[in-house]
Write a protein that holds these residues in place. Sequence first.
Motif, short mmCIF file in Angstrom:
data_model
loop_
_atom_site.label_atom_id
_atom_site.label_comp_id
_atom_site.label_asym_id
_atom_site.label_seq_id
_atom_site.Cartn_x
_atom_site.Cartn_y
_atom_site.Cartn_z
N VAL A 1 14.49 56.53 44.05
CA VAL A 1 15.10 58.58 44.13
C VAL A 1 16.45 57.94 43.76
CG1 VAL A 1 16.58 59.82 45.66
CG2 VAL A 1 14.26 59.31 45.42
N ASN A 2 17.39 57.92 43.16
CA ASN A 2 18.46 58.08 42.57
C ASN A 2 19.98 58.76 42.86
OD1 ASN A 2 18.03 55.84 39.65
ND2 ASN A 2 16.56 57.64 39.79
N ILE A 3 20.71 58.13 43.61
CA ILE A 3 21.32 58.45 44.24
C ILE A 3 23.29 58.17 43.55
CG2 ILE A 3 22.71 59.71 46.22
CD1 ILE A 3 20.36 59.17 47.85
N ARG A 4 23.68 58.86 43.32
CA ARG A 4 24.92 59.03 42.64
C ARG A 4 25.76 59.34 44.06
NH1 ARG A 4 27.65 57.70 37.63
NH2 ARG A 4 29.63 58.37 37.30
N VAL A 5 27.03 58.46 44.27
CA VAL A 5 27.62 59.05 45.46
C VAL A 5 28.61 58.49 45.91
CG1 VAL A 5 26.72 57.43 47.15
CG2 VAL A 5 27.00 60.02 48.28
N ASN A 6 29.88 59.02 45.61
CA ASN A 6 31.35 58.25 46.67
C ASN A 6 31.14 57.56 48.54
OD1 ASN A 6 31.45 60.14 48.33
ND2 ASN A 6 33.40 61.07 46.92
N THR A 7 30.23 56.80 47.77
CA THR A 7 30.44 55.33 49.06
C THR A 7 31.02 54.45 49.65
OG1 THR A 7 28.40 54.62 50.79
CG2 THR A 7 28.50 54.37 48.48
N GLN A 8 31.22 53.67 51.01
CA GLN A 8 32.48 52.19 50.77
C GLN A 8 30.76 51.08 51.01
OE1 GLN A 8 35.57 54.46 53.70
NE2 GLN A 8 35.41 52.07 53.88
N VAL A 9 29.84 52.16 50.85
CA VAL A 9 28.36 51.07 51.65
C VAL A 9 27.64 51.21 50.99
CG1 VAL A 9 27.17 50.05 53.52
CG2 VAL A 9 29.94 51.31 54.07
N VAL A 10 27.34 50.24 49.49
CA VAL A 10 26.27 50.37 49.09
C VAL A 10 24.06 50.26 49.76
CG1 VAL A 10 25.01 49.38 47.41
CG2 VAL A 10 27.84 49.65 47.21
N GLU A 11 24.70 49.35 50.50
CA GLU A 11 23.19 48.59 51.63
C GLU A 11 23.43 49.62 52.36
OE1 GLU A 11 25.66 45.18 50.42
OE2 GLU A 11 26.47 47.21 51.07
N HIS A 12 23.74 51.06 52.34
CA HIS A 12 22.66 52.48 52.88
C HIS A 12 21.68 52.91 52.35
CE1 HIS A 12 25.95 53.30 55.72
NE2 HIS A 12 26.86 53.90 55.10
N PHE A 13 21.50 51.88 50.93
CA PHE A 13 19.98 52.41 50.55
C PHE A 13 19.08 51.69 51.55
CE2 PHE A 13 20.34 47.75 49.45
CZ PHE A 13 18.88 46.99 49.30
N ARG A 14 19.01 50.79 52.46
CA ARG A 14 18.20 50.69 53.11
C ARG A 14 17.84 51.61 54.61
NH1 ARG A 14 21.68 45.29 53.51
NH2 ARG A 14 20.50 43.68 51.89
N SER A 15 19.16 51.96 54.99
CA SER A 15 19.12 53.31 56.28
C SER A 15 18.55 54.32 55.56
CB SER A 15 19.81 53.87 56.99
OG SER A 15 20.92 52.48 57.06
N ILE A 16 19.07 54.64 53.90
CA ILE A 16 18.11 55.97 53.54
C ILE A 16 16.80 55.84 53.15
CG2 ILE A 16 18.79 57.26 50.92
CD1 ILE A 16 21.76 56.33 51.21
N ALA A 17 16.15 54.99 52.89
CA ALA A 17 15.35 54.35 52.08
C ALA A 17 14.02 55.16 54.34
CB ALA A 17 14.76 53.30 52.27
#
Length: 773
Positions: free
Chosen positions: A222-238
Amino acid sequence: MTYKAKPLPEVKLPELRQIGKPLRRVEALGKCVGATVYSGDYYPTNLLHGKVFRSSVPHARIKKLDVSKAQALPGVACVLTADDLPASILVTDMPGQTGQKRRAGSDAPVLAKDVVRYQGEAIALVAAETLEIAEKALKLIEIEYEPLPAVFDPLEAMKPGAPVVTPPDNIVARYKVRKGDIAKGFAAADIVVENTFKMPYIDHAYLELESGVAWVDDQGVVNIRVNTQVVEHFRSIALALGIPQNKIHIQGTLLGGGFGGKEDITVEIFVGLMAMKTNRPVRLEYTREESLLAHGKRHPYIIKHRTGLQKNGRITAAEIEIISNSGAYVYLSPYVLLYSTGTAVGPYRVDNVKIDSYSVATNGPFSSAFRGFGAAQAAIAYEQQMDECAKALGMDRLEFRKINYIRTGDTTCTGQVIESAAWLEECATRALEALGEKTPPPNDHTVIGQGFSSYMQSYGRITWLHDTSHAWVSLELDGSVIIRAGVPDLGAGQISSLCQIASEVLGVPMERVSVYYTDSAVTPLAGTSTATRQLYMSGNATVMAATTVRNAVLDRASKYFEEDPSELDIADGKIFVKKDPSQSIELAEMAKICAAEGIKLNDLAMFKAPFTDPIDPETGQGRIWPDFTFGSMAVEVAVDIETGEVTLLKSVACHDIGRAINYATATGQIQGGAAQGLGYALMEDVIVKEGIMQTRNLAEYLIPTSCDIPTTQAIILESGTGVGPFGAKGIGEPSLTPAAPAVANAVADAIGVRIHELPLTPERVLKAIKSRK
């Protein structure tokens, strides 16, 4: 009163070629010509458009939720509710932590299932062929609410029997600080000054709205192109999507402002869920009205100060109570409260301190990160209190502060030792000197006031979070340099600073440095762009990696020149002998020699912040942050006593930033932060009545324009004592902190009476003038 600054303490900063220069930022041209592609500019083929169905009430049980008509609408690809989710866990605890456990009770639902707790809470998602169809589908969703008892005032929420928003008692966090003997401190006082100060919800109001696009690729990622301050959110998104962490790929973009509002997860989980359900790209962008309704706000605060004073101006005791409104969910409230607690006394030496602080849940909008992160609210209270203390003693405001300013080697209220320069007097006198004498009033219904404030603000994350940052630096065979670091750039020049650092260390022009950033699959994780940490953390990591490459090249060059590596230097893309610069070789040529001999020309470095244990829960004693920035701001205002209108006439900010990496960027941060803080003081107010937001757009939620505020004169001091690269300190968040209290003090100086609640609207000013009369 005329102020004259004394000479600064002697500082011998080494001469540098790139650092400190106002070089053009690497991303500047693209922004100026409109070539930068932000997250909202991305429209892949076969795209679906997402929308969010939200609660219209602040607290209710969902009796009925029928999405069948929306699902049946032609052009609708999917409608999702909580019953359709693989998991319904939205992690709201501190993002990007390195293996730390989440705070118990801090999770929130991705979509509300049985109960809604605030107006705007997400209930359902719609993906459709067009935005118009998606919006029509929202209107077809049928919902019935059973109203539940609600509470909106944190003081009421703390009382026994109040409606419970967060079990067991609505208090989501509490701290206490005990230093010295508070009773002894007050017994030694000649006078005691007591005041209560209030601050409202305010919104980030960034230029770029929350947006993102998600798609599932041929490998099931799942690729997400987004305006975020936190790349590490991928863990919580997963976790929310019910898939492994290696199946989430965050592709961050340059941001059009964040200020903490994009530190929390915004659209990422929503677009990911819809993309997985439909197997098509899904785009979601909030409207301004939805953004104001849906994302976290700056915490409203009530802060009570009771200060013991001796006639000679010495503070003998400080008793402080802090209450913040967390809103309906926890999010970052415990950490924001910690920042307020740790800075509650301000940059002053007080031996006897008692602080009790609470963050309290209500059915209002949830509160979370905002530039200044709790320290800004603390400063609004303690700096107004300092002016009131000086007034009670009949002392000049600066002279009173000078008696009490904290100094290097002193300890904060939590016992943390101040290790770097604390140039408080140096900053305050320079700001006041630049402000000058009061402007003569233009007429008999205008009064002029001047005010200033001093502050202390941390940079870098809480030290018991065990923060780390990675950066990879490579020297290419043509002498160019590549940096890879997962640094989200909020518009503050974070990635450009890394390029300027590598340029300095490796001796190449900045235009020969490229940077890849904010990609969870390509760039080494650099941590969050929060807490004014990126220059400190990723800047130091970049220094480490670039220095390793530099040492490898110079070690090989020493054999070429038959000189010790310490006798060599690199500048303008050439390696040369210091004592005879005519003996030189192109860096590119030496890179080729190294490559041919198998000498490594790249390095992945990890920088670690100090690792500590948490503060003592009973006394609040212990280290909280890596270091502090200190400074002052002075303003002049004109107040129309007939209308209550406040006009800002002059604004000066002076900060010790350790060392400027880019002088122009640092100046821009100081002026931008000041503008945001001035708006906080005079007009910004998210008005919420019985849980319903009244300020739903920028016609109702007012922010300052260029017509409302003067350009702040930025005075940059460089003590060279910071823990960032080359002795730098952080300035991104600190630049905002002193602005609002400086304005509050200026208005009080003008009208002769203190207004204890922000913003300082014409109505409040007139009421204060009438009360004085």
